[in-house]
Design an enzyme around this catalytic site. Structure first.
Site, PDB file in Angstrom:
ATOM      1  N   GLN A  77       0.703  -1.266   0.211  1.00 56.02           N
ATOM      2  CA  GLN A  77       0.101  -0.098   0.041  1.00 56.02           C
ATOM      3  C   GLN A  77       0.722   1.294  -0.050  1.00 56.02           C
ATOM      4  O   GLN A  77       0.214   2.179  -0.110  1.00 56.02           O
ATOM      5  CB  GLN A  77      -0.840  -0.145   1.202  1.00 56.02           C
ATOM      6  CG  GLN A  77      -2.014  -1.213   1.215  1.00 56.02           C
ATOM      7  CD  GLN A  77      -2.784  -1.209   2.245  1.00 56.02           C
ATOM      8  OE1 GLN A  77      -2.875  -1.914   3.090  1.00 56.02           O
ATOM      9  NE2 GLN A  77      -3.310  -0.195   2.737  1.00 56.02           N
TER      10      GLN A  77
ATOM     11  N   ARG B 260      -8.922  -0.714   8.055  1.00 52.64           N
ATOM     12  CA  ARG B 260      -9.698   0.319   7.868  1.00 52.64           C
ATOM     13  C   ARG B 260      -9.881   1.022   9.288  1.00 52.64           C
ATOM     14  O   ARG B 260     -11.013   1.225   9.741  1.00 52.64           O
ATOM     15  CB  ARG B 260     -11.247   0.171   7.481  1.00 52.64           C
ATOM     16  CG  ARG B 260     -11.352  -0.262   5.981  1.00 52.64           C
ATOM     17  CD  ARG B 260     -12.777  -0.240   5.335  1.00 52.64           C
ATOM     18  NE  ARG B 260     -12.664  -0.162   4.021  1.00 52.64           N
ATOM     19  CZ  ARG B 260     -13.728  -0.559   3.313  1.00 52.64           C
ATOM     20  NH1 ARG B 260     -14.544  -1.359   3.741  1.00 52.64           N
ATOM     21  NH2 ARG B 260     -13.719  -0.053   1.846  1.00 52.64           N
ATOM     22  N   CYS B 261      -8.922   1.129  10.199  1.00 51.93           N
ATOM     23  CA  CYS B 261      -9.130   1.629  11.571  1.00 51.93           C
ATOM     24  C   CYS B 261      -8.436   3.032  11.492  1.00 51.93           C
ATOM     25  O   CYS B 261      -8.922   3.643  12.473  1.00 51.93           O
ATOM     26  CB  CYS B 261      -7.979   0.857  12.412  1.00 51.93           C
ATOM     27  SG  CYS B 261      -6.412   1.685  12.701  1.00 51.93           S
TER      28      CYS B 261
ATOM     29  N   GLU C 182     -12.728   4.463   5.270  1.00 54.94           N
ATOM     30  CA  GLU C 182     -12.830   3.862   6.466  1.00 54.94           C
ATOM     31  C   GLU C 182     -13.879   4.290   7.317  1.00 54.94           C
ATOM     32  O   GLU C 182     -14.292   3.652   8.347  1.00 54.94           O
ATOM     33  CB  GLU C 182     -11.393   4.016   7.209  1.00 54.94           C
ATOM     34  CG  GLU C 182     -10.255   3.570   6.770  1.00 54.94           C
ATOM     35  CD  GLU C 182      -9.073   4.256   7.222  1.00 54.94           C
ATOM     36  OE1 GLU C 182      -7.877   3.295   7.448  1.00 54.94           O
ATOM     37  OE2 GLU C 182      -9.000   5.402   7.297  1.00 54.94           O
TER      38      GLU C 182
END
Length: 794
Positions: free
Chosen positions: A228, A374-375, A746
């Protein structure tokens, strides 16, 4: 030369793109024409496999690789001793800790890397792992973060000089402790809860892997790797391997999901690179599903104690004390100055008098990680804490949870709003968004339905959550990772034919960048999006940036694309002025065309301007030919999307099975470039939220054995567990972002778990006296709570 841009746009220039445009990249995906890591085969390529520890904590007495080396298809077996000669036995983590590439002294979690086999094919590499004989001396393991703090707990990081306990970093604090104490002293209602956000896992469809191809003649290292943050990885590899950064090229191609799991640098990557440097041939390593679940970056594992108070019907104070379980090594990914990430946004969407937050990081004998799935740098944990506490407070006060939120929201006229823990929220109309959610849900009708069902003995719950998220890290004055500023670049070139290529720092893993960023260029320059190619994922062909996570694609890279497009448009204006024999200030812009004010028939299309820019015709004095631009965008602040979520659940009183019957999600992510892409992001995040709330859990026994190492026992949601999501929106443009956009990737995973848990508790409180259940709310755990025996997941 790139220039640093930090330019809020005029409020009149906030385009919304071309709306619901089908994703350009889907044409190849739905035809099976994507190129993923495992699709790549290079001449002479060999394959790697990792021997992993069966123990969570044990001394390594000896390693015998002789039988594995005798295998006819094995080229090499690498151990920690071999890496020590190369200076690669340990590697730095993003949080300034160190992590063993291969364990040499002892293993510190089950699944830790012990040896790396290189063979002619992947099957032989796996066979050779069974031929390695490792003599372990088991040690006591600790997998409970609370117990890891006990004075007699086994020391995990005895490799660190001066380390005498299992504290990973000093306690980090935010807010005003004295003011918070006063708020609680003056309060008329105080509630406390202990809760755990348990360990779960991103579990991307494509697991982690790498192909490292080192050319000993040129010193060039080519890496194929679905990660990423390719530019950040290249910088780390240059430091770790001692190679010149410009001689390393990373190509990411298509990625089968990331969710934060593909941000870190894993030992398998370093082993493959070392193997290729030594052998001089390409080395490919791809992990299996069990390796992914047991050894790569996990999510959450936060133990939290919260206290919340109110006065005169309004929330006034919040106090939080948290323990962050980082596993055996501190490899969490967050900006340097924020060791607890953005957890201190846990003051939420409320106008509090005071708040105080403390977070202590702890080592345990579990796989390292924490910031993934997705935090948004721990915002998910912070929102879960505050939204559970608000519901607990409403329950204690005997008031409707929405009414309490409405009385406590930050008002529109208070923005920009400085929170009690140091955030500056840019904009919001919280009450408006909450009302939209209530209208879609038919909230009053739902409450009547619930009362009727309770009278019949049926268990129905209605849960609410409201979140504010901080995304788009970030401003270089506040944020860096490993000393690298969190800015993104964009390069844009319009060709003589009027077609365009834009290169971006962000790395897509399914978000739709090839469509959305083309739409930004299209809106700014009037070039059809199908004529705009978006390049990414190749460090030799894209500008430096820190990648895609923390919902930063649109807030940072999207801002960069908007700014560089306007830079090119301004250059086009000067060229058009020469073409039209007019002064630049006498020209006006309409999409795709500069024209003379007062004489709109006299104008030049962007294609004509591009052709002129590359021709032999006269150009403005002092201007170089071509029509291109380059920027590095430094966002002035984070952006702050928010949303109101309402979940409706039914619980079977005989089996304790929870069914999410309805889920209403109203998101305000500012201006939406492509509403269809936004809806897709929300659907995916809500599905993940359902999984986290109801079924996903990485757990361990007392000896540190992972109990959820495959999809047989680590459950993920399917369409059967998800309702038809009901989406709504409000639009509050971000005042400082060039497009008014805020990001959304997110948000649904931030807001959905507390809404579902609140709904479960709402269903059971009146009938069974349940006031808290830790996730996941699976039938066994819900049944235990219904019987008055709720237990935390650790």
């Amino acid at each position: 030369m790139a220039t640093v841009e930090n330019l809020p746009s005029p409020e009149t220039e906030r385009p919304i793109g071309f709306g619901r445009l089908k994703r350009k990249e889907d044409e190849r995906f739905i035809r099976g024409q994507g190129t993923y890591l495992d699709d790549i085969e290079l001449p002479g390529m060999v394959h790697g496999a990792i021997l992993r520890s069966p123990y969570a904590h044990a001394k390594i007495v000896s390693i015998d690789t002789s039988e594995a080396l005798a295998h006819p298809n094995v080229a090499a077996v690498v151990t920690a001793k071999d890496l020590e000669t190369l200076g690669l036995a340990w590697m730095p983590t993003i949080s300034y800790d160190t992590q063993a590439v291969l364990a040499g002294d002892k293993v510190r979690f089950q699944g830790q890397e012990v040896a790396f086999v290189i063979a002619t094919d992947p099957y032989s590499a796996q066979d050779a792992l069974r031929l390695i004989d490792v003599d372990y001396e088991p040690l006591p393991a600790v997998v409970n973060a609370r117990k890891a703090l006990d004075p007699d707990a086994p020391l995990i990081r005895d490799d660190k000089t001066g380390q005498t306990d299992n504290v990973a970093s000093p306690t980090w604090e935010a807010g005003d402790e004295a003011a918070t104490d006063r708020a609680f002293a003056e309060a008329d209602t105080v509630v406390s809860r202990e809760m755990i956000y348990p360990r779960c896992h991103p579990a991307p469809l494509e697991t982690c892997g790498i192909i490292a191809d080192f050319n000993p003649e040129t010193g060039q290292l080519d890496i194929y790797n679905g990660n990423q943050a390719p530019h950040a990885h290249r910088t780390v590899y240059a430091h770790v391997a001692g190679l010149a950064e410009h001689m390393i090229r990373i190509r990411c191609n298509d990625i089968g999901g990331g969710f934060g799991n593909k941000v870190p640098v894993y030992p398998g990557y370093v082993c493959a690179i070392a193997g290729s440097i030594v052998a001089g041939v390409p080395v490919k390593w791809v992990e299996n599903r069990t390796e992914n679940l047991t050894s790569t970056g996990f999510a959450r594992d936060y133990i939290m104690r919260g206290e919340i108070c109110s006065k005169d019907g309004k929330i006034t104070g919040l106090r939080v004390d948290a323990i962050a379980d980082h596993g055996a090594f501190d490899s969490t990914a967050q900006p340097t100055r924020f060791p607890a990430g953005f957890f201190h946004i846990c003051c939420g969407s409320y106008d509090l008098a005071a708040a105080h937050v403390k977070v202590k990081a702890v080592y345990t004998n579990k796989a390292p990680g924490g910031v993934a799935y997705r935090c948004s740098f721990r915002i998910t944990e912070g929102v879960y804490m505050v939204e559970r506490m608000v519901d607990a407070l409403a329950m204690e006060m005997g008031t409707d949870p929405i009414d309490l939120r409405m009385r406590s929201f930050i008002a529109p006229e208070q923005f920009p709003y400085e929170t009690t823990t140091g955030w500056t929220y840019d904009s919001g109309e919280y009450a408006k968004t909450m009302k939209v959610a209530m209208e879609i849900a038919g909230y009053e009708d739902l409450r009547r339905e619930q009362a009727e069902k309770r009278a019949r003995g049926e268990l129905m719950g209605i849960g609410v959550s409201f979140f504010t998220e901080g995304v788009g890290a970030g401003p270089r004055k506040h944020m860096d990772i490993l000393g690298l500023s969190m800015n993104d670049g964009a390069d844009l070139r319009v060709h003589p034919s009027g077609k365009a290529v834009v290169s971006i720092s962000a790395q897509t893993q399914g978000q739709g960048h090839e469509t959305t960023f083309a739409q930004i260029v299209a809106e700014e320059l009037g070039i059809p999006p199908e004529d705009v190619e978006v390049r990414h994922g190749d460090t030799d062909k894209s500008p430096y940036g820190l990648g895609t996570y923390g919902s930063r694609s649109m807030p940072v890279s999207g801002g960069a694309v908007a700014v560089v497009s306007r830079k090119v448009r301004d250059k086009a204006r000067l060229i058009a002025a020469t073409m039209l024999e007019a002064r630049p200030e006498d020209l006006a812009w309409e999409k795709g065309r500069w024209y003379v004010k007062g004489d709109p028939e006299q104008g030049a299309m962007i294609e004509e301007i591009a052709e002129r820019a590359y021709s032999g015709e006269a150009m403005p004095a002092g201007m170089e030919g071509g029509l291109d631009g380059q920027v590095i965008y430094d966002p002035p602040n984070l952006t702050y999307p928010y949303g109101a979520y309402i979940a409706v659940v039914d619980i079977d009183p005989e089996t304790a099975q929870v069914t999410v019957r309805r889920f209403i999600a109203v998101d305000d992510c500012g201006v939406r470039i492509n509403p269809m892409v936004v809806d897709g992001q929300i659907h995916g995040g809500l599905a993940e939220g359902v999984g986290i709330a109801l079924m996903e859990l990485i757990s361990f026994d007392e000896e540190g054995n992972c109990l959820n190492s495959s999809f047989m026992d680590y459950l993920i949601p399917t369409a059967l567990e998800c309702p038809d999501f009901e989406l709504g929106e409000t639009v509050t443009p971000c005042p400082h972002h060039p497009l008014g956009a805020k990001g959304v990737g997110e948000s649904p995973n931030v807001g959905s778990p507390p809404a579902i848990v609140n709904a479960v508790i709402d269903a059971l409180h009146e009938t069974h006296g349940v006031d808290h259940i830790d996730m996941p709310c699976n039938p066994a755990r819900v049944w235990a709570a219904m019987q008055g025996r709720p237990e935390p997941p650790q």
